[in-house]
Write an enzyme that holds these catalytic residues in place. Structure first.
Site, PDB file in Angstrom:
ATOM      1  N   GLY A 158      17.108  29.397  32.902  1.00 54.56           N
ATOM      2  CA  GLY A 158      16.487  30.144  31.834  1.00 54.56           C
ATOM      3  C   GLY A 158      15.368  31.067  32.261  1.00 54.56           C
ATOM      4  N   ASP A 175      51.547  65.582  51.083  1.00 61.44           N
ATOM      5  CA  ASP A 175      51.082  66.312  49.913  1.00 61.44           C
ATOM      6  C   ASP A 175      50.880  67.794  50.224  1.00 61.44           C
ATOM      7  OD1 ASP A 175      49.831  66.431  47.170  1.00 61.44           O
ATOM      8  OD2 ASP A 175      48.088  67.017  48.364  1.00 61.44           O
TER       9      ASP A 175
END
Length: 647
Positions: free
Chosen positions: A144, A616
């Site tokens: 906490g 590509d």
């Protein structure tokens, strides 16, 4: 043989020291012959005469003053079987928090433990005192959020009164730090760690699910003004969220004595951990070194968790907490006490021991120490690795030590009594509870320590999730830690016993020099080959583009290949040659690093990406292009030795 002798001496000392404490407590079970062996070996002095323990005003036995004496070595109860001495205790003051950070708390929130089941201030200080008398010299208060506990200042003040406690630290989210800092400093707070994962207010609200950025910054500045030097800032780095702020955090250390610690994203229950979000230490270091190549590595202590660095002439420094990519289990000196009184010996383990129940039963100090010693003695050599941890049932980070599961869960929770001495058989093992143990209620086995009466004592509870996998010898393993990471030669390292894909834990491997070279061939056909060679392709210089793409691909391998470890490359190079006889472009990629795993995949990815880039660039000329012969040519370094392809 010398190593075996020293190990034998350490184990002998460990056992004899425990018996010395029993003798001083007048508890019986003392072996004079074993002690004589240690005295003859100059391992420890002879025990002093027994002293009678008396009652104090609170009903606790004053035997604690006999627990820690200068003539004895570091407490055997806080020393594990690997010789690690646990001198650092982290105490969670509360399960509550005023933020809802994504990596810490599940989005749906958590069910808080009823207040009567949490440690009272008196119980907390009593346990802390016992740990300090056994050798703990540093206590960190966590949560906490520890600063929302109303009596946090009083707790700091009471801890400050403990003899031999050198350091009291706190880890806070900083929301209420500015308001409480004057009182905390007056009470004796020595060190401050403040959690801050972004320097962008809007992103802070997204990560924490609450506002408060400016309050945290105010808290940091107030801590600096109050003379805390350094003020530590903890930053959990997550890919796609805040890794782009690394350099901004480093710049914070230029004018202020801050110690910014970058923490690798760790798996906890409910935080939806994904290894793709993990930004490794090496990757972070590489990013920072591109901006500050003069970055210096600083020396570190034997038990430091952070790898420390400093930009020359900056006031502060930075550090990396590498729990996932390069664990530091071998030097771990930390224990954790949760808000509900559970002792965790490993942050990532799901085994816990309730000291609250034992304390409330009226147990003596020695009986509590026996339980602590049994838990510490079972601590494993290292945690189980990030992928095993991510599949286990542990607690949410905010509830480290919480002893119940979320609704609908059914985990194999075993309630067993641990042995009181090394080598003795465990008592009462075998009963399995489901709902009543998960809720913290129901019947418990009787703890039998071998010291004094056993009736009415609560059981020493260990919680283990049902994660069992066959080991090399056919045995079953369960829990959050493991002792070894061996792999049978010729086996598939990325597949577990059930056939599921897993990432290999390389934490225990040594750093070695690694190189790899890979090749790919792109058959273009005559027309595309001639245009490529003449640099007349419509898209431009294909060879230069392919070279850059290949190097970039090598650096992104861990993001492209799911189970590859992110590593810091020392170099990556892509060469392209034109083979007119085959109308082909030949790609050769070379990568190198110094680390715990090889760079074969980086070289193969570089060659493949470069080959795809050529495709590509040339596909407007023809689609009759073939990428072939993608292969590893050579690799060096690593446990399996070097490899060189013959053809």
């Amino acid at each position: 043989m010398a190593g075996r002798g020293s190990l034998f001496s350490a184990l002998l000392l460990h056992q004899a020291a425990k018996q010395c404490w029993r003798q001083r407590f007048h508890c019986g079970g003392f072996s004079s012959s074993l002690l004589e062996k240690c005295v003859a070996s100059n391992l420890l002095p002879e025990p002093a005469p027994n002293g009678e323990a008396s009652e104090d005003g609170l009903g606790f036995r004053k035997s604690r003053r006999f627990v820690r004496e200068p003539s004895l070595p570091f407490s055997a109860f806080l020393t594990d079987s690997f010789g690690r001495q646990h001198s650092y205790l982290r105490i969670s003051l509360t399960e509550k928090c005023n933020l809802r950070c994504q990596y810490c708390m599940p989005e749906e929130g958590i069910k808080l433990t009823p207040k009567p089941q949490l440690l009272s201030t008196e119980e907390l200080v009593t346990l802390a005192k016992l740990f300090v008398q056994e050798g703990v010299d540093k206590i960190r208060l966590t949560g906490g959020e520890p600063l929302i506990r109303p009596d946090v200042v009083s707790i700091v003040a009471q801890l400050r009164e403990l003899d031999n406690l050198k350091t009291i630290a706190v880890t806070t989210n900083g929301i209420s730090l500015a308001r409480q800092l004057p009182n905390l400093k007056d009470a004796g707070l020595d060190l401050i760690n403040i959690s801050l994962d972004t320097l962008v207010p809007a992103k802070f609200e997204f990560i924490a699910r609450r506002r408060g950025f400016h309050k945290v910054m105010e808290g940091i500045n107030k801590a600096l003004d109050a003379g805390y030097n350094p003020v530590k800032v903890n930053c959990v780095v997550m890919r796609g969220l805040n890794e782009d702020e690394l350099l901004d955090f480093v710049k914070l250390t230029e004018k202020k004595p801050l110690d910014v610690r970058f923490i690798e994203y760790m798996p906890f229950d409910g935080n939806k951990w994904n290894f793709k979000k993990l930004v490794s230490y090496q990757e972070m270091l590489g990013t920072i070194r591109q901006r500050w190549p003069e970055l210096e590595k600083l020396p570190s202590g034997a038990c430091d968790t952070a790898k420390a660095y400093k930009v020359p002439d900056f006031q502060g420094r930075i550090g990396f907490i590498t729990s996932m990519s390069e664990h530091f289990c071998g030097s771990c000196n930390r224990l954790r006490l949760t808000a509900d009184g559970n002792l965790k010996v490993c942050l990532f383990g799901n085994t816990e021991v309730s000291l609250r129940d034992v304390l409330r039963s009226g147990a003596t100090d020695l009986e509590i120490l026996e339980i602590i010693g049994a838990a510490v003695g079972r601590k494993k050599k290292q945690h189980a690795g990030m992928f095993n941890i991510s599949q286990m049932k542990n607690r949410p980070m905010i509830l480290i030590g919480e002893d119940r599961a979320p609704p609908g869960a059914a985990y194999n929770i075993t309630n067993s009594a641990l042995p009181s001495r090394r080598g003795s058989a465990p008592v009462g093992v075998g009963r399995t509870f489901w709902n009543d143990v998960l809720s913290g209620e129901g019947g418990l086995l009787t703890f039998r320590s071998g010291v004094g009466p056993t009736e009415g004592r609560p059981a020493l509870r260990t919680y283990r999730a049902a994660l069992r996998r066959p080991g090399k010898s056919g045995s079953e393993w369960d829990g959050g830690q493991q002792g070894g990471t061996g792999q049978e030669a010729g086996s598939l390292t990325h597949v577990d016993a059930q056939g599921a894909a897993v990432m290999v834990d390389i934490g225990g491997k040594p750093d070695t020099q690694r190189t790899a070279q890979a090749r790919a061939v792109v058959r273009l056909g005559e027309q595309a080959f001639r245009l490529l060679r003449a640099e007349r392709l419509r898209k431009g210089d294909a060879l230069a583009a392919a070279r850059l793409a290949g190097i970039g691909g090598a650096k992104l391998t861990a993001q492209l290949i799911p189970l590859c470890h992110p590593i810091g490359l020392h170099w990556a190079d892509v060469r392209l040659e034109l083979d007119e006889a085959r109308w082909a472009a030949v790609v050769t990629a070379t990568c190198g690093t110094r680390g715990k795993t090889g760079v074969e995949m980086e070289a193969l990815v570089a060659a493949s990406v470069a080959a795809l880039t050529i495709y590509d660039m040339c596909k407007s000329v023809t689609h009759d292009i073939v990428i072939e012969e993608v292969k590893l040519l050579s690799k060096t370094g690593g446990r399996r030795g070097d490899f060189h392809r013959a053809d």
